[in-house]
Design a protein around this motif. Structure first.
Motif, short mmCIF file in Angstrom:
data_model
loop_
_atom_site.label_atom_id
_atom_site.label_comp_id
_atom_site.label_asym_id
_atom_site.label_seq_id
_atom_site.Cartn_x
_atom_site.Cartn_y
_atom_site.Cartn_z
N ILE A 57 3.05 -7.92 -9.02
CA ILE A 57 2.88 -6.86 -8.03
C ILE A 57 1.40 -6.58 -7.85
CG2 ILE A 57 3.05 -5.00 -9.73
CD1 ILE A 57 4.69 -3.41 -7.61
N LEU A 58 1.01 -6.22 -6.63
CA LEU A 58 -0.38 -5.90 -6.33
C LEU A 58 -0.41 -4.73 -5.36
CD1 LEU A 58 -3.48 -6.71 -6.31
CD2 LEU A 58 -2.92 -7.99 -4.24
N GLU A 59 -1.17 -3.71 -5.71
CA GLU A 59 -1.34 -2.56 -4.82
C GLU A 59 -2.64 -2.70 -4.06
OE1 GLU A 59 -1.44 2.33 -4.83
OE2 GLU A 59 -1.43 1.27 -6.73
N ILE A 60 -2.56 -2.64 -2.73
CA ILE A 60 -3.75 -2.66 -1.88
C ILE A 60 -4.39 -1.28 -1.95
CG2 ILE A 60 -4.58 -2.89 0.50
CD1 ILE A 60 -3.49 -5.50 -0.77
N GLN A 61 -5.70 -1.25 -2.15
CA GLN A 61 -6.40 0.03 -2.26
C GLN A 61 -7.59 0.08 -1.31
OE1 GLN A 61 -7.43 0.44 -6.38
NE2 GLN A 61 -5.32 0.68 -7.02
N PRO A 62 -7.67 1.14 -0.52
CA PRO A 62 -8.84 1.28 0.35
C PRO A 62 -10.09 1.54 -0.49
CG PRO A 62 -7.42 3.20 0.55
CD PRO A 62 -6.74 2.25 -0.38
N LYS A 63 -11.25 1.06 -0.04
CA LYS A 63 -12.49 1.32 -0.77
C LYS A 63 -12.80 2.81 -0.81
CE LYS A 63 -14.90 -3.05 -0.67
NZ LYS A 63 -16.10 -3.78 -0.31
N TYR A 111 0.87 -1.16 0.00
CA TYR A 111 0.00 0.00 0.00
C TYR A 111 0.91 1.21 0.00
CZ TYR A 111 -2.73 3.96 1.31
OH TYR A 111 -3.28 5.21 1.30
N GLY A 112 0.59 2.18 -0.85
CA GLY A 112 1.39 3.40 -0.88
C GLY A 112 0.50 4.62 -0.99
N THR A 116 -9.07 -0.82 10.79
CA THR A 116 -9.02 -1.70 9.63
C THR A 116 -10.10 -1.27 8.65
OG1 THR A 116 -10.43 -3.29 10.80
CG2 THR A 116 -8.06 -3.72 10.84
N PRO A 117 -9.78 -0.28 7.81
CA PRO A 117 -10.75 0.20 6.84
C PRO A 117 -11.00 -0.87 5.76
CG PRO A 117 -8.61 1.11 6.33
CD PRO A 117 -8.47 0.35 7.64
N GLU A 118 -12.13 -0.77 5.12
CA GLU A 118 -12.40 -1.70 4.03
C GLU A 118 -11.42 -1.45 2.90
OE1 GLU A 118 -16.42 -2.77 2.79
OE2 GLU A 118 -17.13 -1.36 4.32
N ILE A 119 -10.96 -2.56 2.29
CA ILE A 119 -10.10 -2.46 1.12
C ILE A 119 -10.78 -3.15 -0.05
CG2 ILE A 119 -7.92 -2.27 2.41
CD1 ILE A 119 -7.47 -5.29 1.87
N LYS A 120 -10.38 -2.77 -1.24
CA LYS A 120 -10.92 -3.42 -2.44
C LYS A 120 -10.44 -4.87 -2.46
CE LYS A 120 -11.12 0.82 -5.12
NZ LYS A 120 -10.62 1.55 -6.30
N ASP A 121 -11.31 -5.76 -2.94
CA ASP A 121 -10.95 -7.16 -3.04
C ASP A 121 -9.75 -7.31 -3.98
OD1 ASP A 121 -12.98 -8.01 -1.35
OD2 ASP A 121 -14.41 -8.26 -3.00
N ILE A 122 -8.88 -8.27 -3.66
CA ILE A 122 -7.74 -8.51 -4.53
C ILE A 122 -8.14 -9.48 -5.63
CG2 ILE A 122 -6.07 -7.98 -2.70
CD1 ILE A 122 -5.59 -10.99 -2.40
N ASP A 123 -7.51 -9.35 -6.77
CA ASP A 123 -7.90 -10.17 -7.92
C ASP A 123 -6.84 -11.23 -8.24
OD1 ASP A 123 -5.96 -8.46 -8.80
OD2 ASP A 123 -7.01 -7.84 -10.61
N ILE A 124 -6.21 -11.74 -7.19
CA ILE A 124 -5.22 -12.81 -7.38
C ILE A 124 -5.54 -13.94 -6.41
CG2 ILE A 124 -3.36 -11.26 -8.10
CD1 ILE A 124 -2.25 -11.79 -5.15
N LYS A 161 6.16 -16.77 -1.67
CA LYS A 161 6.90 -15.66 -1.08
C LYS A 161 6.13 -14.36 -1.34
CE LYS A 161 11.12 -15.66 -2.64
NZ LYS A 161 12.57 -15.60 -2.95
N VAL A 162 5.85 -13.63 -0.25
CA VAL A 162 5.14 -12.35 -0.35
C VAL A 162 6.06 -11.26 0.20
CG1 VAL A 162 3.17 -10.98 0.45
CG2 VAL A 162 2.86 -13.41 -0.10
N ILE A 163 6.37 -10.30 -0.64
CA ILE A 163 7.13 -9.14 -0.20
C ILE A 163 6.09 -8.07 0.09
CG2 ILE A 163 8.91 -7.46 -0.79
CD1 ILE A 163 9.89 -9.71 -2.83
N LEU A 164 6.01 -7.64 1.34
CA LEU A 164 4.93 -6.78 1.81
C LEU A 164 5.46 -5.39 2.14
CD1 LEU A 164 1.89 -6.86 2.69
CD2 LEU A 164 2.75 -7.30 4.99
N GLY A 165 4.92 -4.38 1.44
CA GLY A 165 5.40 -3.02 1.63
C GLY A 165 4.37 -2.08 2.23
N THR A 166 4.81 -1.24 3.15
CA THR A 166 3.93 -0.26 3.78
C THR A 166 4.71 0.99 4.16
OG1 THR A 166 2.40 0.13 5.63
CG2 THR A 166 4.31 -1.23 6.10
#
Length: 163
Positions: free
Chosen positions: A29-35, A8-9, A58-66, A73-78
């Motif tokens: 790559i996947l970007e987490i997006q808040p609703k 998420y950025g 914990t705000p609602e986020i858009k569903d992921i499409d993967i 292996k998940v590289i998690l960025g915040t």
């Protein structure tokens, strides 16, 4: 092992690092997006999330499409907000199960990492390892990287060898 960068950025720093990792590792790559997107005004976001450390929102986020089952292996960025992870990443970690995965977190910050990696370890069901704090200058309008390019390159090279 199949790898993905999930991040998420709010600004450009975390996205810049996530895309660099994607390019160097040749992974997805996947970007987490808040609703409901955050304001584009930085000070408004600061004011709205000032209680992030205590509230653990914990705000609602858009569903992921993967399908996360496809990745080992998940590289998690915040970014770091108020000394911990952003609310969208907190939501992601509480909503999606990373059991059995290697989770490699990175946090972009201005030198105040706080509890970010501790909270990731508390919420994540995967094996968390090889954390990386990537520091930028305190002026959020600049891209002044404080962590050296060589430190980032060395960290990415370590990720390549993790199995």
């Amino acid at each position: 092992m199949k790898t993905i960068v999930i991040y998420y950025g709010y600004g450009k720093h975390t996205k810049m690092i996530a895309e660099r990792i994607k390019d160097e590792l040749g992974c997805e790559i996947l970007e987490i997006q808040p609703k409901i997107p955050y304001s584009t005004d930085y000070q408004t976001v600061v004011d709205e999330t000032e209680d992030n450390l205590e509230s653990k929102k914990t705000p609602e986020i858009k569903d992921i499409d993967i399908n996360l089952d496809e990745y080992d292996k998940v590289i998690l960025g915040t970014p770091v907000w108020w000394y911990t992870i952003t609310p969208p990443i907190r939501t992601f970690l509480t909503k999606y199960d990373l059991s059995g995965k290697i989770v490699i977190p990175f946090a972009t910050n201005a030198g105040w990492l706080g509890r970010a990696f501790d909270e990731i370890k508390e919420l994540c069901k995967g094996k968390v390892m090889n954390e990386m704090s990537i520091k930028f200058g305190a002026d959020h309008s600049e891209n002044k990287l404080v962590t050296t390019e060589q430190e980032i390159e060395n960290w990415i090279n370590k990720i390549k060898g993790i199995r």
